[in-house]
Every structure is written in C-alpha cells, then in structure tokens.
Design a protein around this motif. Sequence first.
Motif, PDB file in Angstrom:
ATOM      1  N   SER A 150     -39.282  13.134 -16.514  1.00  0.00           N
ATOM      2  CA  SER A 150     -40.097  11.924 -16.403  1.00  0.00           C
ATOM      3  C   SER A 150     -39.258  10.739 -15.974  1.00  0.00           C
ATOM      4  O   SER A 150     -38.071  10.668 -16.258  1.00  0.00           O
ATOM      5  N   GLN A 151     -39.906   9.825 -15.264  1.00  0.00           N
ATOM      6  CA  GLN A 151     -39.322   8.533 -14.937  1.00  0.00           C
ATOM      7  C   GLN A 151     -40.303   7.465 -15.372  1.00  0.00           C
ATOM      8  O   GLN A 151     -41.518   7.650 -15.311  1.00  0.00           O
ATOM      9  N   THR A 152     -39.744   6.326 -15.784  1.00  0.00           N
ATOM     10  CA  THR A 152     -40.573   5.265 -16.337  1.00  0.00           C
ATOM     11  C   THR A 152     -40.898   4.236 -15.270  1.00  0.00           C
ATOM     12  O   THR A 152     -40.063   3.910 -14.431  1.00  0.00           O
ATOM     13  N   SER A 153     -42.116   3.734 -15.325  1.00  0.00           N
ATOM     14  CA  SER A 153     -42.528   2.661 -14.424  1.00  0.00           C
ATOM     15  C   SER A 153     -42.447   1.337 -15.177  1.00  0.00           C
ATOM     16  O   SER A 153     -42.972   1.211 -16.291  1.00  0.00           O
ATOM     17  N   TRP A 154     -41.774   0.360 -14.565  1.00  0.00           N
ATOM     18  CA  TRP A 154     -41.591  -0.959 -15.179  1.00  0.00           C
ATOM     19  C   TRP A 154     -42.180  -2.030 -14.270  1.00  0.00           C
ATOM     20  O   TRP A 154     -42.017  -1.989 -13.060  1.00  0.00           O
ATOM     21  N   LEU A 181     -31.067   1.181  -9.195  1.00  0.00           N
ATOM     22  CA  LEU A 181     -31.536   1.921 -10.373  1.00  0.00           C
ATOM     23  C   LEU A 181     -32.614   2.939 -10.028  1.00  0.00           C
ATOM     24  O   LEU A 181     -32.754   3.958 -10.705  1.00  0.00           O
ATOM     25  N   GLY A 182     -33.404   2.663  -9.021  1.00  0.00           N
ATOM     26  CA  GLY A 182     -34.509   3.561  -8.687  1.00  0.00           C
ATOM     27  C   GLY A 182     -35.317   3.020  -7.523  1.00  0.00           C
ATOM     28  O   GLY A 182     -34.818   2.267  -6.687  1.00  0.00           O
ATOM     29  N   GLU A 183     -36.601   3.405  -7.485  1.00  0.00           N
ATOM     30  CA  GLU A 183     -37.479   2.975  -6.401  1.00  0.00           C
ATOM     31  C   GLU A 183     -38.182   1.685  -6.800  1.00  0.00           C
ATOM     32  O   GLU A 183     -38.698   1.560  -7.911  1.00  0.00           O
ATOM     33  N   ALA A 213     -37.853   4.208 -12.504  1.00  0.00           N
ATOM     34  CA  ALA A 213     -36.496   4.708 -12.755  1.00  0.00           C
ATOM     35  C   ALA A 213     -36.389   5.171 -14.197  1.00  0.00           C
ATOM     36  O   ALA A 213     -37.084   4.661 -15.086  1.00  0.00           O
ATOM     37  N   ASP A 214     -35.515   6.129 -14.418  1.00  0.00           N
ATOM     38  CA  ASP A 214     -35.274   6.642 -15.771  1.00  0.00           C
ATOM     39  C   ASP A 214     -34.218   5.765 -16.441  1.00  0.00           C
ATOM     40  O   ASP A 214     -33.054   6.147 -16.597  1.00  0.00           O
ATOM     41  N   VAL A 215     -34.599   4.536 -16.792  1.00  0.00           N
ATOM     42  CA  VAL A 215     -33.692   3.566 -17.411  1.00  0.00           C
ATOM     43  C   VAL A 215     -34.400   2.932 -18.596  1.00  0.00           C
ATOM     44  O   VAL A 215     -35.634   3.052 -18.752  1.00  0.00           O
ATOM     45  N   ASP A 216     -33.623   2.257 -19.440  1.00  0.00           N
ATOM     46  CA  ASP A 216     -34.247   1.517 -20.533  1.00  0.00           C
ATOM     47  C   ASP A 216     -34.244   0.028 -20.193  1.00  0.00           C
ATOM     48  O   ASP A 216     -33.648  -0.414 -19.210  1.00  0.00           O
ATOM     49  N   THR A 285     -41.428  -1.086   2.569  1.00  0.00           N
ATOM     50  CA  THR A 285     -40.487   0.030   2.614  1.00  0.00           C
ATOM     51  C   THR A 285     -39.699   0.061   1.327  1.00  0.00           C
ATOM     52  O   THR A 285     -38.797  -0.741   1.138  1.00  0.00           O
ATOM     53  N   PRO A 286     -40.026   0.961   0.400  1.00  0.00           N
ATOM     54  CA  PRO A 286     -39.333   0.993  -0.886  1.00  0.00           C
ATOM     55  C   PRO A 286     -37.851   1.259  -0.673  1.00  0.00           C
ATOM     56  O   PRO A 286     -37.447   2.039   0.174  1.00  0.00           O
ATOM     57  N   ALA A 287     -37.042   0.574  -1.508  1.00  0.00           N
ATOM     58  CA  ALA A 287     -35.590   0.773  -1.422  1.00  0.00           C
ATOM     59  C   ALA A 287     -35.227   2.135  -1.947  1.00  0.00           C
ATOM     60  O   ALA A 287     -35.857   2.657  -2.846  1.00  0.00           O
ATOM     61  N   THR A 288     -34.222   2.703  -1.381  1.00  0.00           N
ATOM     62  CA  THR A 288     -33.790   4.022  -1.822  1.00  0.00           C
ATOM     63  C   THR A 288     -32.615   3.906  -2.759  1.00  0.00           C
ATOM     64  O   THR A 288     -31.913   2.907  -2.772  1.00  0.00           O
ATOM     65  N   ASN A 289     -32.403   4.938  -3.563  1.00  0.00           N
ATOM     66  CA  ASN A 289     -31.299   4.925  -4.516  1.00  0.00           C
ATOM     67  C   ASN A 289     -30.006   5.418  -3.895  1.00  0.00           C
ATOM     68  O   ASN A 289     -28.975   5.476  -4.541  1.00  0.00           O
ATOM     69  N   ASP A 290     -30.046   5.785  -2.629  1.00  0.00           N
ATOM     70  CA  ASP A 290     -28.857   6.284  -1.940  1.00  0.00           C
ATOM     71  C   ASP A 290     -28.103   5.115  -1.327  1.00  0.00           C
ATOM     72  O   ASP A 290     -28.521   4.519  -0.356  1.00  0.00           O
TER      73      ASP A 290
END
Length: 711
Positions: A150-154, A181-183, A213-216, A285-290
């Motif tokens: 799972s990934q969390t939506s913030w 951190l994520g998309e 992103a899977d972050v807190d 255009t969503p940012a990529t984590n790469d």
Amino acid sequence: MSIDLSQFLPSFLEESDEGLALMESGLLDLEPGDDESINAIFRAAHSIKGGAGTFGFNQVTDFTHLVETLLDEMRDGRREIVGADIEILLKSVDCIRLLIEAEKVGETCEDSRIGHTTDLLNQTLALSDSSNEESNEQASVESTNVGGSSQTSWQIEFIPEHHLVQTGNDPIFLLNALADLGEVSIRCQSQLPAFDELDPEELFLTWQIELIADVDEDEIREIFEWVEDECQLNITKVETVEQVLAEPEHIASENTEAPVPQIEPEPVTAPEASIAPTSAPAASTPATNDKANKPAAKATVKAKPDAGSIRVGVDKVDSLINLVGELVITQSMLSELGNNFDLTKVERLNAGLEQLLQNTKELQESVMRIRMLPISFAFNRFPRLVHDLSLKTGKQVDLVINGEQTELDKTVMEQIGDPLVHLVRNAVDHGIEAGEQRIANGKPAQGTITLDAYHQGGNIVIEISDDGGGINRDAVLNKAIEKGVVEPGVTLTDSQVFDLLFEPGFSTAKQVSDISGRGVGMDVVKRNIQALGGRIQVESEQGQGSTFRVYLPLTLAILDGQLVKVGDQVYVIPLISIVESLQAKAELINTVSGDLVLYRLREDNVPVLPVYQLFNLPADNKDVEGCLLVVVEADGQKVGLMVDDLLAQQQVVIKSLEDNYQQVDGISGATILGDGSVAMIIDIPGIIDMALSHARDKQDQFYQSMTQEHV
C-alpha cells in the motif's frame, strides 16, 4: 520574480562552518547514551542539508543525507555508538567541508576522499539494513499474502507568507523535494491584490498538492522544516491506495496500472504580469521518483570574493553608537566656536579639542575591539588534529586548552593558525613518547599537550607545551656542528641552542614520518611569526617536556612606537622591540676587526648600527661617542641603533608599503604623522639581519686585507 540567492550565501557558509565545528567537537566527545549530543549533531547535519538544498548544492545534499541517516539510527537507538562509526562520521565532516568549498566556487569536488567515505557510509548502512532483514522478512511475507502493498495518499495545503522569497526560499525546491518522495499532483492558486497594491518582491501564490507515497507525516513536515515559521501548512491523510498483486489471468483482464488522480489547475485571473519564475511545475505531468529522469533544481549562485565577516556583540555596537554620538556633540560645539571666533573663546576651543582627542581615542579603541575575536576560533581545530594524530602514531594524547576566551585581532588569528598547527604536530610526533616508554620512565601512558593563551602587556602569548621527553640539547648542538651551522667548541646558552631548531633544513629526527621530521617547516613557522611582528621562544627540560612560547601583537593595524630622528627623516621604532635608550659612553665603546663597533651593555657586547649609513642619509652626528643609542632586540639578538634624536612616543596606524610602493629591506611599513608627513616604520628583525650581514662583510674585508698584506 527572480531572487538572487547569492546574497544569502555568506550566511549559509558561516552557519555551515559553525555546524561542522559543532558536529566535529560533539563527535570527539560522544559517548554511548549521550542523547543530547547526538541530537545536537543530527540537527547540525540536518540544517546543513536543508541549507544546501535551498541553494541547489546537490552534492552536499546527497552526501549529508547519508550522514543524517546514520546519525538518525544512532539517536533512535537502532545502532550502538561505537568508535568505528564515529571515525566514519569525522571523515564525513571533512568531506562536507570539501563539498561546500567546491560549491562555493561553482566547481565539482573530485577529491577521492568523497567517494571513499561515501562507500564507507553505504557499507555501514547496508550492514545495518541486513541486521534487520530477518525481522522485516516475516512482515514482508504477510503483506504479500494479503495480496498487495500500500501507498498513502496525502493532501497538502501550502500557504507561504508573502515575504517568503525575500528570505532566499523558493517554493520550487520544496515541491521538487516532495517529488522525490513519490508521485505528486499540484494545483497553484493566486491571491493577487489590486494592481496598484502589488509588490513585485512578495509572493501571492498558494499550492494544493496531492502526494502518493509510502511515507509518514513527519517525513513530509521535514521538507518544510526550513520554512515552517514562514508558512501555513496543512497535511491530511486521505486514503490508502492498494496495488494488488494478482494472478496473471487477473492482470490480463484488468488495467495494469490505475490512473493517478489528477487535479486540474484552476485558471488564474491576474494582470498581464509574469510571475512564472516562482510558479510550480505543471500539474498535468506528475513528477517521477526517478532522480535520473528529473532535472536537478539548482540555484544560480555566482561566486563572489570572500570578504569575510565578523560577529560582533551588541555591547560593542552600542559602545560605538554612543561614541559617535559624543563625536557629533563635540563637532557641533567646535563648529559653533568657529563661527565669529575671537580670542575670548580660546579656552573653550582648547577644551573642545581635548574632548575631540579623547573621543577619537575611545572610538579607535572601540573599533579595534570589534576586530578582536576569542582565540578559541583558532584553537577549535586542535582537538580533531590531536585525535587524528593519536590514531596515526598509536600514542595516547590528551589535549588541554586554557585561555580560549583571550581575544586577538582577526587578521593575526587567521595568519597564526598554520604555525600553531605545525607546533602541535611536532609536539605529538616528537614531544610525546610512546606509551610503553612513558611507563618505563615513571609517567602515565597518556601524554598531555597544553594550549594556553593570555595577555601580557600589549601582546598576546600563546604557549604550546607537552610533558614529553624534552629536547636533547647535546643532540641539537651536535647536529648544528655537523651541518656547519655553528663552529666546534663554541659556547651557547640553552636558548641559543634551541633557536637552532628554526634553522632551514634542521632536524634531529631519527626517522622521517608523514607528520614531521624532514627538517622543513620550523623555519617557516619562525618566519611567519616574525612577519606578524612576533617572536618565538623555546624552553625545554630533558625528560620533563618542552614549551614553545609565541609572542604576538594584539593587532597588525596599530602599534605603539617611538619616533626617532635621523638626519632630516623621522622613523618609527616599535616600542615592543626597544630594550632601552641611552647616551653612549666612550669607555664602553670597542672597535674590533673590520671597523665593527661594539658597545658594552652590562654582560652583552651590542653591535652598533648607524641608521644613517643603512639608509644613506645625511646625519647631524657621525661619531659613536656621545651619540644616542636605541637598543633593540629580536630573536635573542640585540643591536644598538645610532640615531640623532629621540622624539615622542605615540600610537601609529600602519600602512602597507608593499601595497602602495614596493618592499624595502629594513622597513615593515609606513605611517602618516600628525603634521601630514610620512614616517617609515623600522623592521627590527630585518634590520638586525642587515646589521649582522654588514658586520660579516666588514670582517671579510678585514681578513682579506690582512691576507693581502701578509702575502
């Protein structure tokens, strides 16, 4: 609106220096269980990383992130504090310093230490990860069994203060950090005032951001920590997005990837004025984590000459303001007296001029105090230096620092650093014995080096002492005879023998190391100290230790001088160099070979140097008998300067002769006297060298003439 970040660079560099110094001193004293210290070290690293990110110093940011991760494991108790990790972190402090120096001039740091230390950090962190692998493995299996990760939506609402960009913070760097951190999907809105109320240097934009992103929450807030006092930040956890791990047939029947929710940007109604440089990236255009596919955001910071800076206490500034106020009052009083002046106002005029003199003197002293800094700025490098040398030599060495609050002129402090480093290195390498040798001599295995600083008259004295084996007087003298520095059978005092250590190429080390022992450096130490108007003195007792004592003027800008007259010229002799002034007596004058004149001054035979001959001047008196002699001393050598008259003593402001004309032998600078004339300041060590050279030439001429007569 484009902000010139270079105006904030000096503050970042100064704060980074302080942070690195804090990290270094904290790591040297770090013990297991010292939570306060490890937290302080972590905060310093985090601040450096945040500041570097603001300026787009990506090398600094990436490297410091590794350091921060290791420190984070220590402060969370996931990693024990051990010596090996502390050594890696100390190396990391050096690397961060190198990286910042490279970024300051707009270059890429190619130092091999960066790559080596990066590998050490990665290996250390990898070992930490592998140690937790077993405990994490079961949780990973359970997560797979339920069919997905799972990934969390913030939802993030970022409303910066209008003045945010004026402090050097650009929201685009924050948004790019979120993209790491994520998309992300971003919507930008404006809150523009009426056109006539619009300030082009203020920010009127707000951002609505969705992050998957899977972050807190703490990780998100950490990005905004740099601007937390200059914005309104609302973070809401919306939902968990499941990425199902299904069977192949299920994948074939469903979309392989669910579309990321997009928030279309609302149209912005604004006057036709471009504010594009501070706007966010396009939301479509969503940012990529790469990171490899994302252009690095780097501030354009132009390298500027480092003018340096001084942090001044408020009390010193208040004193200056008060003195300036007094000057203004005195100036007003004198101006009033100047209007319709008559002889009845002479007494008031004299009183006003006396007050002006007093105010000027106090103002001068206050300005000089502003340049004075605690010598701890120079001493702070030595705990790390001694620590590293102890590891390299295998010796146990304790460093004791006293008098670190003793103040010294900033210019002197900057130039005395390298000589002090050389003296401390010698103390560790030559002074302190190996542990087993110390125990055999009845000493504790751990040696002690003491740094001390204190004021003495108009000077500062810095002592570097050790409780080691001391200097072998006979070995020094024999080496000097072997090298032809002194003649066999000559009688020298201890002070004169120890001064031989400063001869070029002189060394008594039996084994050359990468620390010292090549016979280079001590002569440079002495030369650099003399260039500052100082001198160095050595005391040693074999088996008990040695002390190197450095005498320095408090400042290079002003000196207390004795004005003397030679012919029609006025010269300044530094008071610190004067032993005494006297009128020569005939019975104490001796002429030796080569017309060299010596004056018997108690136990010493002092060479007499006529200043008029040295500078090719006409003189009122060319006879040594009854003349005025100013006896000066430098490096333990005295010489009598023959002058025509002694004038006043006064403080003089030193002006560089080399900057304005060229270097002149025997002259260290110039000053402007009260009548507007220029007076040269005599370089006492230089003029003594000239006197000795002059005496040798006289002797050579005498011996040559005697040889020719004999033939």
